[in-house]
Design a protein around this motif. Structure first.
Motif, short mmCIF file in Angstrom:
data_model
loop_
_atom_site.label_atom_id
_atom_site.label_comp_id
_atom_site.label_asym_id
_atom_site.label_seq_id
_atom_site.Cartn_x
_atom_site.Cartn_y
_atom_site.Cartn_z
N ALA A 87 0.78 -1.14 0.09
CA ALA A 87 -0.06 -0.12 0.08
C ALA A 87 0.77 1.13 0.07
N MET A 88 0.12 2.31 0.57
CA MET A 88 0.69 3.56 0.17
C MET A 88 2.28 3.84 1.10
N ALA A 89 2.40 3.28 2.21
CA ALA A 89 3.41 3.87 2.91
C ALA A 89 4.84 3.61 2.00
N ALA A 90 4.85 2.43 1.30
CA ALA A 90 6.08 2.20 0.59
C ALA A 90 6.15 3.27 -0.58
N ALA A 91 5.12 3.50 -1.14
CA ALA A 91 5.09 4.51 -2.58
C ALA A 91 5.51 5.94 -1.82
N VAL A 92 5.14 6.26 -0.78
CA VAL A 92 5.60 7.68 -0.30
C VAL A 92 7.22 7.64 0.12
N CYS A 93 7.66 6.41 0.63
CA CYS A 93 8.99 6.16 0.92
C CYS A 93 9.77 6.38 -0.29
N GLU A 94 9.28 5.67 -1.50
CA GLU A 94 9.89 5.67 -2.73
C GLU A 94 10.04 6.98 -3.10
N ALA A 95 9.03 7.72 -3.34
CA ALA A 95 8.92 9.26 -3.62
C ALA A 95 9.90 10.08 -2.72
N ILE A 96 10.05 9.89 -1.61
CA ILE A 96 10.89 10.66 -0.72
C ILE A 96 12.52 10.37 -1.31
N GLU A 97 12.58 9.19 -1.17
CA GLU A 97 14.04 8.60 -1.52
C GLU A 97 14.62 9.29 -2.95
N SER A 98 13.85 9.62 -4.07
CA SER A 98 14.05 9.96 -5.36
C SER A 98 13.86 11.51 -5.36
N GLY A 99 13.12 12.01 -4.65
CA GLY A 99 12.67 13.63 -4.55
C GLY A 99 13.59 14.56 -4.12
N PRO A 100 13.02 15.72 -4.10
CA PRO A 100 13.96 16.87 -3.48
C PRO A 100 14.11 16.64 -1.96
N GLU A 101 15.43 17.24 -1.39
CA GLU A 101 15.71 17.33 -0.36
C GLU A 101 14.64 17.59 0.74
N ALA A 102 13.90 18.79 0.35
CA ALA A 102 12.67 19.36 1.18
C ALA A 102 12.09 18.27 1.57
N TRP A 103 11.41 17.28 0.81
CA TRP A 103 10.68 15.95 1.20
C TRP A 103 11.16 15.18 2.52
N ARG A 104 12.74 15.14 2.32
CA ARG A 104 13.25 14.37 3.55
C ARG A 104 13.22 14.93 4.96
N GLN A 105 13.15 16.38 4.81
CA GLN A 105 12.87 17.10 5.97
C GLN A 105 11.37 17.20 6.63
N LEU A 106 10.69 16.71 5.85
CA LEU A 106 9.34 16.73 6.54
C LEU A 106 8.87 15.66 7.82
N ASP A 107 7.94 15.97 8.66
CA ASP A 107 7.63 15.19 9.55
C ASP A 107 6.51 14.22 9.00
N VAL A 108 7.37 12.89 8.79
CA VAL A 108 6.38 11.76 8.07
C VAL A 108 6.09 10.77 9.14
N SER A 109 4.91 10.33 9.19
CA SER A 109 4.63 9.12 10.39
C SER A 109 3.41 8.22 9.51
N VAL A 110 3.46 7.11 9.92
CA VAL A 110 2.65 6.02 9.50
C VAL A 110 1.95 5.35 10.54
N VAL A 111 0.36 5.46 10.38
CA VAL A 111 -0.38 5.02 11.44
C VAL A 111 -0.75 3.29 10.75
N PRO A 112 -0.68 2.39 11.51
CA PRO A 112 -1.13 1.03 11.14
C PRO A 112 -2.63 0.97 11.09
N GLY A 113 -2.91 -0.12 10.43
CA GLY A 113 -4.27 -0.52 10.34
C GLY A 113 -4.52 -1.89 10.30
N VAL A 114 -5.81 -2.45 10.32
CA VAL A 114 -5.98 -3.93 10.27
C VAL A 114 -5.88 -4.37 8.78
N THR A 115 -5.04 -5.07 8.53
CA THR A 115 -4.84 -5.72 7.15
C THR A 115 -5.81 -6.83 6.68
#
Length: 254
Positions: A87-115
């Protein structure tokens, strides 16, 4: 205002299975990015804004959400089930890794759910009571021969297998081929659970042996659990069977 981004798991679909942490994160966010049917689950206030996109636009959705967060918004990216499971947590991490430095400085958190596999397992009994794995049958981001190798290896190692993304209009044949691969390794009696829309009004839970497993019983709202050779079915007169995998393996007992 300092922006932030929270990736939120909405659970399998029943409102009772949205965690208190997810509810609090939803209440705190200003902007919501996600697949439209998932956003439809939310009751947003007038000051909260939705940004819907197609289910196969995960990276574009992630980039748009990160840009909104950098601009100072409190952004939520929502997923069904758990955001870290296909799901989306991995996609967000992929975008951050290949994106601008400003994205790496954001406060990013993941809230788990029942899969989905946990919801289906709960409805069926305890099929995940011993070692298990999860495999997506989608070959959009990996070659199909890799899927087949993983299926056979997992079945041969005695894992219970949860199948995500089993079938779609664009991928009508993969589930049937997956069952063929598993029949080469597992006994015909290995239990197969088709769990559709678990804990929702349209719920359908069916249990059958691998020999009888039919791909037409599944759609994209279905999670399938294939038992190991040690997984058992307890038949109950007038009640649905209980499917469980013993806590011990190899004939050991405690």
């Amino acid at each position: 205002m300092s922006g932030r981004l929270t990736v939120i798991g909405l659970g399998p679909g029943d409102a009772a299975q949205v965690t208190p942490e997810a509810t609090a994160a939803i209440a705190a966010a200003t902007d919501f990015f996600g697949y439209a049917p998932y956003l439809d689950r939310l009751s947003l206030r007038e000051d909260q804004h939705r940004h819907a996109s197609d289910n196969r636009e995960e990276l574009d959705r992630s980039r748009a959400a990160l840009e909104a967060a950098v601009s100072g918004r409190h952004v939520a990216v929502v997923s069904g089930g758990d955001p870290g499971v296909f799901a989306m947590a991995a996609a967000v991490c992929e975008a951050i890794e290949s994106g601008p430095e400003a994205w790496r400085q954001l406060d990013v958190s993941v809230v788990p759910g029942v899969t989905a596999m946990l919801a289906v397992a709960a409805r069926a009994g305890a099929p995940l009571g011993h070692d298990f794995c999860a495999i997506s049958l989608s070959d959009n981001l990996k070659p199909w021969d890799l899927v087949e190798r993983r299926l056979k290896a997992a079945a041969g190692a005695g894992f219970v297998i949860a199948l995500y993304n089993p079938i779609s209009r664009a991928r009508p044949w993969q589930l049937g081929r997956a069952f063929e691969c598993l029949r080469d390794v597992l006994p015909a009696t290995a239990p197969v659970i088709f769990g559709r829309a678990a804990f929702r009004p349209a719920e359908r839970i069916e249990v059958m042996g691998l020999a009888d497993a039919n791909p037409t019983k599944a759609d994209m709202a279905t999670c399938i659990i294939i038992g190991s050779p040690e997984t058992r079915v307890i038949d109950r007169d007038g009640r649905a069977p209980l499917v469980y995998s013993p806590r011990s393996a190899g004939g050991l007992s405690r």
